[in-house]
Design an enzyme around this catalytic site. Structure first.
Site, PDB file in Angstrom:
ATOM      1  N   CYS A 397       0.826  -1.210   0.000  1.00 55.21           N
ATOM      2  CA  CYS A 397       0.000   0.000   0.000  1.00 55.21           C
ATOM      3  C   CYS A 397       0.859   1.258   0.000  1.00 55.21           C
ATOM      4  O   CYS A 397       0.769   2.084   0.914  1.00 55.21           O
ATOM      5  CB  CYS A 397      -0.917  -0.018   1.209  1.00 55.21           C
ATOM      6  N   TYR A 427      21.070  -7.538   0.035  1.00 59.21           N
ATOM      7  CA  TYR A 427      20.189  -6.517   0.602  1.00 59.21           C
ATOM      8  C   TYR A 427      18.732  -6.668   0.180  1.00 59.21           C
ATOM      9  O   TYR A 427      17.980  -5.704   0.168  1.00 59.21           O
ATOM     10  CB  TYR A 427      20.720  -5.109   0.275  1.00 59.21           C
TER      11      TYR A 427
HETATM   12  C1  LIG Z   1      28.194  -2.510   4.234  1.00 57.09           C
HETATM   13  C2  LIG Z   1      29.616  -2.596   4.548  1.00 57.09           C
HETATM   14  C3  LIG Z   1      30.467  -3.333   3.731  1.00 57.09           C
HETATM   15  C4  LIG Z   1      30.019  -4.017   2.480  1.00 57.09           C
HETATM   16  O1  LIG Z   1      29.458  -3.176   1.521  1.00 57.09           O
HETATM   17  P1  LIG Z   1      29.073  -3.812   0.115  1.00 57.09           P
HETATM   18  O2  LIG Z   1      28.577  -2.664  -0.693  1.00 57.09           O
HETATM   19  O3  LIG Z   1      27.992  -4.804   0.377  1.00 57.09           O
HETATM   20  O4  LIG Z   1      30.294  -4.455  -0.434  1.00 57.09           O
HETATM   21  C5  LIG Z   1      31.789  -3.455   4.108  1.00 57.09           C
HETATM   22  N1  LIG Z   1      32.259  -2.863   5.225  1.00 57.09           N
HETATM   23  C6  LIG Z   1      31.456  -2.134   6.038  1.00 57.09           C
HETATM   24  C7  LIG Z   1      32.027  -1.527   7.255  1.00 57.09           C
HETATM   25  C8  LIG Z   1      30.123  -1.975   5.728  1.00 57.09           C
HETATM   26  O5  LIG Z   1      29.338  -1.250   6.527  1.00 57.09           O
END
Ligand SMILES: *Cc1c(COP(=O)(O)O)cnc(C)c1O
Length: 470
Positions: A397, A427
């Site tokens: 919605c 994600y």
């Molecule tokens: C989210 C994150 C990653 C990984 O990011 P990606 O875009 O999924 O590769 C690596 N290190 C830290 C500290 C993060 O917060």
């Protein structure tokens, strides 16, 4: 017909568009008119496991994970004492997925007590686990210290004091890495850029206007001198969905210059984590550099910069998440309702077809969070109908409940057809919800041509599971 409502980058497809290998996992093909994953047709997967369905091409996931270890260690050779790869588990984490990571020789990053518990449940040894987070609870820190987690990535001076105090009280050394903000502006969406000054993560290496030294400098001295801190190294993460090595190189330079300052004061940094955030192709518009290219550029850069600064090259670690899980995953949806609206553009009205599917922002909130683009293909058959400009939407919605913002789909796409949306491995499940009381899809892993559930579909009873007064 090409629509003026479409963005410039979107090409007008053939009736049966080829499956772009830049976007789809290696096991995806079109056989006998159907999209297949490792030879299994999408209709068979939906019959067995239901719709919508998350599918992970396990061979592809493992190959990407292994490639990071191999490509970076090949590029660095004996330089900098090698490279450790930490899988950023927030991208996609189940016990099965964490064991693949362990089996392929990677370590793992977590950012909560829950992720840490899951990693240990998958048999990853605590020394190979990192704990991130800008606001770790006392309970999380207690677990990390007593389980002797390999690195607690400390994010603030306040947290550093808490860790030092707790470790002394527990008489157990805490393995501490300091997360610094090198002040680099990554070219990505502002919600996923993490190294400029005005955001919540890290210790700045730029002194405050009223201070002689930076908080990063103060923290390094505290960490080096505290009785129960084992100072493991420094960390920076500039953001996510980054397509080339320039941002990483700029951040590495700032970090190495800081390491040189500390070296003059007899604080020797043995490890430098340069973070994750390697981008992937969600649509044909995206052109990320291959991990091997980034690895070579970084090895060359780190070697030159450590020579220039006359410091030994620290051991390097990296933290890819999305680029391992993302391209290995796809989502299968079933089409429900379609409708056409007319949109005015430069004084003329043009049609846009809305194709509604049986999921949406509850299984993939990225479009609503970051205006993320995806693509989709008709997957259960081929059609020679004219491709028309379409928008794939969910069943929630909210008008922002978009799955694919712009894509050309055959005009006869209709109720009961299956769509495949590629590159949803990262994600999606990790950020999923029960919004509108939708039950979350199963995750099916396909390995060597055989499909199995690794996360079962949620049931209506699951939705009642936490109700207290039934
Ligand atoms: C989210 C994150 C990653 C990984 O990011 P990606 O875009 O999924 O590769 C690596 N290190 C830290 C500290 C993060 O917060």
């Amino acid at each position: 017909m090409r629509s003026p409502l479409a963005p410039q980058w979107l090409t007008f497809p053939d009736n049966t568009p080829a499956l772009n290998p830049k976007i789809f996992s290696s096991g995806v093909a079109r056989d006998d008119d159907q999209v297949t994953i490792q030879g299994i047709p999408v209709t068979e997967l939906v019959e067995r496991f239901g719709s919508p369905l998350w599918v992970i091409d396990e061979n592809d996931f493992r190959a990407r994970a292994r490639a990071y270890v191999d490509d970076f260690n090949t590029a660095f050779g004996s330089l900098c004492g090698g490279v450790d790869v930490y899988y950023a588990s927030k991208a996609l984490l189940t016990v099965q997925v964490a064991s693949w990571i362990r089996e392929e020789g990677l370590r793992i990053d977590t950012a909560s007590g829950g992720e840490m518990a899951l990693a240990m449940r998958a048999g990853i040894e605590p020394a190979h686990i990192g704990l991130h987070g800008n606001n770790k609870s006392d309970g999380e820190l207690h677990t990390a210290i007593t389980k002797r987690i390999g690195r607690i990535v400390v994010d603030s001076l306040a947290e550093l004091h808490r860790v030092a105090h707790m470790a002394a009280k527990l008489e157990t050394p805490a393995n501490v890495m300091l997360r610094l903000t090198p002040g680099v502006d990554a070219s990505t969406h502002h919600h996923i850029a993490t190294a400029h000054e005005d955001q919540k993560f890290g210790l700045s290496i730029t002194p405050a206007p009223d201070a002689q030294t930076s908080v990063a400098y103060q923290a390094a001295h505290i960490a080096a001198e505290a009785s129960h801190i084992n100072f493991v190294g420094l960390h920076s993460h500039i953001g996510s969905q980054i397509f080339d090595s320039q941002g990483f190189e700029a951040a590495a330079t700032r970090m190495l210059e800081f390491i040189a300052v500390l070296a003059d004061e007899n604080i020797h940094i043995e490890e430098l984590d340069i973070g994750g955030g390697y981008g992937i192709a969600y649509t044909e518009a995206d052109d990320p550099a291959a991990p091997a290219v980034i690895a070579n550029n970084l090895a060359r850069h780190l070697s030159a910069e450590t020579d220039r600064l006359n410091i030994p090259c620290p051991r390097i670690s990296i933290e890819p998440g999305r680029s391992i899980a993302g391209p290995a995953g796809l989502t299968i949806y079933t089409v429900g309702t379609t409708k056409t609206v007319w949109v005015e553009h430069a004084g003329v009205h043009h049609p846009r077809r809305y194709v509604a599917v049986d999921g949406g922002m509850s299984d993939n909130p990225r479009p609503v969070l970051y205006d993320a683009d995806y693509t989709a293909v008709l997957a259960n058959r081929v059609s020679d109908a004219e491709p028309v400009l379409s928008r794939v939407v969910g069943k929630h919605c909210e008008s922002g409940d978009i799955v694919v913002n712009t894509v050309y789909l055959p005009e006869d796409t209709d109720h009961g057809d299956l769509l495949v949306v590629p590159a949803t491995g990262a994600y999606g499940h990790a950020m999923s919800s029960n919004y509108n009381m939708l039950t979350r899809p199963a995750i099916v892993a396909i390995k060597d041509g055989a499909a199995r559930e690794i996360i079962r579909r949620e049931t209506i009873d699951d939705l009642f599971a936490r109700e207290v007064d039934l």
